[in-house]
Design a protein around this motif. Sequence first.
Motif, mmCIF file in Angstrom:
data_model
loop_
_atom_site.group_PDB
_atom_site.id
_atom_site.type_symbol
_atom_site.label_atom_id
_atom_site.label_comp_id
_atom_site.label_asym_id
_atom_site.label_seq_id
_atom_site.Cartn_x
_atom_site.Cartn_y
_atom_site.Cartn_z
ATOM 1 N N LEU A 29 17.651 12.591 39.594
ATOM 2 C CA LEU A 29 18.908 12.795 38.872
ATOM 3 C C LEU A 29 19.941 11.724 39.197
ATOM 4 O O LEU A 29 21.026 11.713 38.614
ATOM 5 C CB LEU A 29 19.482 14.178 39.215
ATOM 6 C CG LEU A 29 18.673 15.393 38.742
ATOM 7 C CD1 LEU A 29 19.281 16.676 39.281
ATOM 8 C CD2 LEU A 29 18.614 15.427 37.212
ATOM 9 N N GLY A 30 19.611 10.825 40.128
ATOM 10 C CA GLY A 30 20.527 9.761 40.500
ATOM 11 C C GLY A 30 21.591 10.186 41.485
ATOM 12 O O GLY A 30 22.590 9.485 41.675
ATOM 13 N N LEU A 31 21.396 11.341 42.153
ATOM 14 C CA LEU A 31 22.399 11.861 43.088
ATOM 15 C C LEU A 31 22.075 11.526 44.541
ATOM 16 O O LEU A 31 22.876 11.812 45.429
ATOM 17 C CB LEU A 31 22.521 13.382 42.924
ATOM 18 C CG LEU A 31 22.977 13.855 41.536
ATOM 19 C CD1 LEU A 31 22.963 15.376 41.463
ATOM 20 C CD2 LEU A 31 24.363 13.318 41.224
ATOM 21 N N GLY A 32 20.898 10.967 44.790
ATOM 22 C CA GLY A 32 20.548 10.567 46.152
ATOM 23 C C GLY A 32 19.900 11.681 46.948
ATOM 24 O O GLY A 32 20.099 12.874 46.682
ATOM 25 N N THR A 33 19.122 11.301 47.949
ATOM 26 C CA THR A 33 18.386 12.280 48.749
ATOM 27 C C THR A 33 19.303 13.078 49.674
ATOM 28 O O THR A 33 19.009 14.228 49.990
ATOM 29 C CB THR A 33 17.317 11.582 49.597
ATOM 30 O OG1 THR A 33 17.941 10.574 50.399
ATOM 31 C CG2 THR A 33 16.282 10.905 48.720
ATOM 32 N N VAL A 34 20.421 12.481 50.112
ATOM 33 C CA VAL A 34 21.314 13.178 51.043
ATOM 34 C C VAL A 34 21.835 14.466 50.420
ATOM 35 O O VAL A 34 21.830 15.536 51.048
ATOM 36 C CB VAL A 34 22.487 12.269 51.454
ATOM 37 C CG1 VAL A 34 23.488 13.040 52.289
ATOM 38 C CG2 VAL A 34 21.978 11.071 52.227
ATOM 39 N N LEU A 35 22.297 14.374 49.189
ATOM 40 C CA LEU A 35 22.800 15.563 48.506
ATOM 41 C C LEU A 35 21.677 16.575 48.287
ATOM 42 O O LEU A 35 21.905 17.793 48.320
ATOM 43 C CB LEU A 35 23.424 15.163 47.163
ATOM 44 C CG LEU A 35 24.426 16.144 46.548
ATOM 45 C CD1 LEU A 35 25.557 16.449 47.515
ATOM 46 C CD2 LEU A 35 24.985 15.599 45.244
ATOM 47 N N GLY A 36 20.448 16.092 48.089
ATOM 48 C CA GLY A 36 19.305 16.990 47.953
ATOM 49 C C GLY A 36 19.035 17.768 49.221
ATOM 50 O O GLY A 36 18.807 18.990 49.192
ATOM 51 N N TYR A 37 19.080 17.100 50.371
ATOM 52 C CA TYR A 37 18.888 17.790 51.644
ATOM 53 C C TYR A 37 19.996 18.821 51.884
ATOM 54 O O TYR A 37 19.735 19.929 52.372
ATOM 55 C CB TYR A 37 18.870 16.780 52.788
ATOM 56 C CG TYR A 37 17.717 15.803 52.737
ATOM 57 C CD1 TYR A 37 16.421 16.233 52.447
ATOM 58 C CD2 TYR A 37 17.918 14.443 52.986
ATOM 59 C CE1 TYR A 37 15.367 15.338 52.401
ATOM 60 C CE2 TYR A 37 16.862 13.542 52.943
ATOM 61 C CZ TYR A 37 15.599 13.985 52.647
ATOM 62 O OH TYR A 37 14.554 13.103 52.607
ATOM 63 N N LEU A 38 21.234 18.443 51.567
ATOM 64 C CA LEU A 38 22.353 19.385 51.727
ATOM 65 C C LEU A 38 22.142 20.630 50.873
ATOM 66 O O LEU A 38 22.321 21.761 51.340
ATOM 67 C CB LEU A 38 23.660 18.702 51.315
ATOM 68 C CG LEU A 38 24.443 17.946 52.381
ATOM 69 C CD1 LEU A 38 25.588 17.205 51.738
ATOM 70 C CD2 LEU A 38 24.971 18.902 53.435
ATOM 71 N N ALA A 39 21.785 20.402 49.616
ATOM 72 C CA ALA A 39 21.585 21.527 48.701
ATOM 73 C C ALA A 39 20.457 22.436 49.192
ATOM 74 O O ALA A 39 20.559 23.671 49.128
ATOM 75 C CB ALA A 39 21.278 21.003 47.300
ATOM 76 N N ALA A 40 19.380 21.821 49.692
ATOM 77 C CA ALA A 40 18.264 22.627 50.209
ATOM 78 C C ALA A 40 18.715 23.484 51.383
ATOM 79 O O ALA A 40 18.358 24.666 51.486
ATOM 80 C CB ALA A 40 17.119 21.705 50.634
ATOM 81 N N GLY A 41 19.528 22.898 52.271
ATOM 82 C CA GLY A 41 20.043 23.652 53.403
ATOM 83 C C GLY A 41 20.923 24.815 52.981
ATOM 84 O O GLY A 41 20.826 25.923 53.538
ATOM 85 N N VAL A 42 21.775 24.594 51.980
ATOM 86 C CA VAL A 42 22.661 25.665 51.498
ATOM 87 C C VAL A 42 21.852 26.799 50.887
ATOM 88 O O VAL A 42 22.121 27.990 51.133
ATOM 89 C CB VAL A 42 23.661 25.095 50.468
ATOM 90 C CG1 VAL A 42 24.442 26.226 49.814
ATOM 91 C CG2 VAL A 42 24.616 24.110 51.130
ATOM 92 N N VAL A 43 20.835 26.464 50.104
ATOM 93 C CA VAL A 43 20.015 27.499 49.451
ATOM 94 C C VAL A 43 19.222 28.289 50.486
ATOM 95 O O VAL A 43 19.166 29.531 50.444
ATOM 96 C CB VAL A 43 19.071 26.851 48.413
ATOM 97 C CG1 VAL A 43 18.066 27.879 47.888
ATOM 98 C CG2 VAL A 43 19.871 26.260 47.261
ATOM 99 N N ILE A 44 18.605 27.598 51.437
ATOM 100 C CA ILE A 44 17.778 28.270 52.449
ATOM 101 C C ILE A 44 18.622 29.145 53.370
ATOM 102 O O ILE A 44 18.211 30.247 53.754
ATOM 103 C CB ILE A 44 16.987 27.231 53.276
ATOM 104 C CG1 ILE A 44 15.958 26.539 52.398
ATOM 105 C CG2 ILE A 44 16.298 27.886 54.469
ATOM 106 C CD1 ILE A 44 15.262 25.369 53.066
ATOM 107 N N GLY A 45 19.816 28.672 53.725
ATOM 108 C CA GLY A 45 20.653 29.388 54.683
ATOM 109 C C GLY A 45 21.657 30.326 54.057
ATOM 110 O O GLY A 45 21.372 31.525 53.840
#
Length: 601
Positions: A29-45
């Motif tokens: 999506l052009g948003l970068g991997t950092v934002l992807g890791y953050l989003a994954a952490g928010v969803v999991i936690g």
Amino acid sequence: MAGASEALFAQPLLLLGGAVIAAPIFRKLGLGTVLGYLAAGVVIGPVLHLIGGSGDILAVAELGVVLLLFIIGLELKPSRLWHMRRDIFGLGLAQVVLTGLALTGMALASGLLDWRAALVAGFGLALSSTAFALQLLGDYGDLNSRYGQRSFSILLFQDLAIVPLLAMVSVLGTPSGDADQSALVQIGIAIGAVVGMILAGRYLLTPLFQVIGRTGAREVMIAAALFVVLGSAYLMQLAGLSMAMGAFLAGVMLAESSYRHELEADIEPFRGLLLALFFMAVGLSMELQVIVDNLLLIGLAVPILMAAKALVLYILCRAAGSPHEDAAKVGLLLPQGGEFGFVLFTTAAAAGVLSNAQSSLLISIVTLSMALTPVSAILGQRLLKREGSEREQMDEDFEGAGSDVLMIGFSRFGQIAAQILLASGRDVTIIDDNPDRVRQASTFAFRIYFGDGTRLDVLRAAGIERAKIVAICTHKKEVTDKIVDLIRAEYPDVRLYVRAYDRIHSLALRARDVDYEVRETLESGLLFGRRTLEGLGVSEDEAYDIGEDIRRRDEERLRLQAQEGIMAGRDLVHRRPVKPEPLIKPKRAVKSQPEEDAAEA
């Protein structure tokens, strides 16, 4: 026993699964991997509550930041760090002080904090996230750019500033008269630890790796690298400094070691994985209930914080001589709160300077600003019309690689040189890190592979050990120099033929003992001049003789400059015709261009 074993595997599987799913989606999506890791952490936690208590995970994940700073330190020789001293102690100091005072004033104006709490909040929020900023710079390939180096200098001073800031918290939170003395002792211990680290790095680390290198056991070298990084980080933490600072110093001390490239290759996989875990842990630690309860306050505080920091950074960078685009990029890269803010606010709460509620609120502001940083950085890249978006990646497959000539870089210069080699019947292995160029060249039956020539593992996979000549045809001086240094350190017997950017670069390459170098514009300029003379009626033989005379003079001038400096050999330059015949007689003499402005001459 079964329950403990299940818990041991469940959390890593969730985190790895989240990273594998989120990172490619956000990158696409052009948003970068950092934002992807953050989003994954928010969803999991916070959203699904699959993992609770992120504190332990965050503590382990901070090792990713530690390893990142170690690798950066390996790239910064002490001499280069000395050249950055003005940005580190000038620009970095100004940023921390001015931003801290501005945010302190805003906190006091809000009426929510007393002067002590406002001071801690202001200077704690003045710190930016080293992990986020450097990861984004790495994603963009801008770490060695002008604005990337300036951003790194500011971040480096912020890491140093954590010591006096923690001492300030100690003073503000200690009612006894021993506060000043304890703060001075803490600063003295920190300075002593840095000096001790430098001495240990100078006299112990390189001999240690020499002994281990003789064993030939790769796993021992990896273990030694991790031991040095984690040991130096732990010692700095005991002294009151950040773990990242200890790892960075260890890297700098090994920057001139012949083992630095192998160390970098050994550490890189651990760094990438742990840094991804760090970003996910930040997402896990977001307290959604605190954000909901203080939605209006946080909704105002986060954009005000980011705007204020970006503005101060922009003004300071412009004052320090950065062009508008670079200053804006720095401002949009470093507007967030940093991971050291967590440490400062937690310490302040324990010392009674902040209440637990105030500490949680400030940590939420820092976390949310971190989450918005990739968005602001991407926005800055696009609004400022950065050349080229995030570069597409390809699989590195070196099957069939290995020839007499290994060519690194396949832009216009390399393409022309490769055709001459192939026309003679020679086999050439080519590597380039531009996916579009690799695909295009493959359609013309070139043996070309996708890979980064600055990586030792890529060079080995491409067959450097079998190559008789390595032709470095990259078009960026910094990249060329890095590859030359890497190959000279690891394969000193390989013959290097290198494309030079200009005269100064040619002199620098000769100082590195390359076997052959040529300025990319020399031959074309000579040919163009000869053809122009022929167009003016000069015979082909005479034009050729004149061109050869210029070539001889240029070579003699380079030889003198290598011995005596850039200003040597000025008498060898033809500045004007021997018998000038101007069409229009000038009214006054025109001053010749200064020698130092003629790097291409």
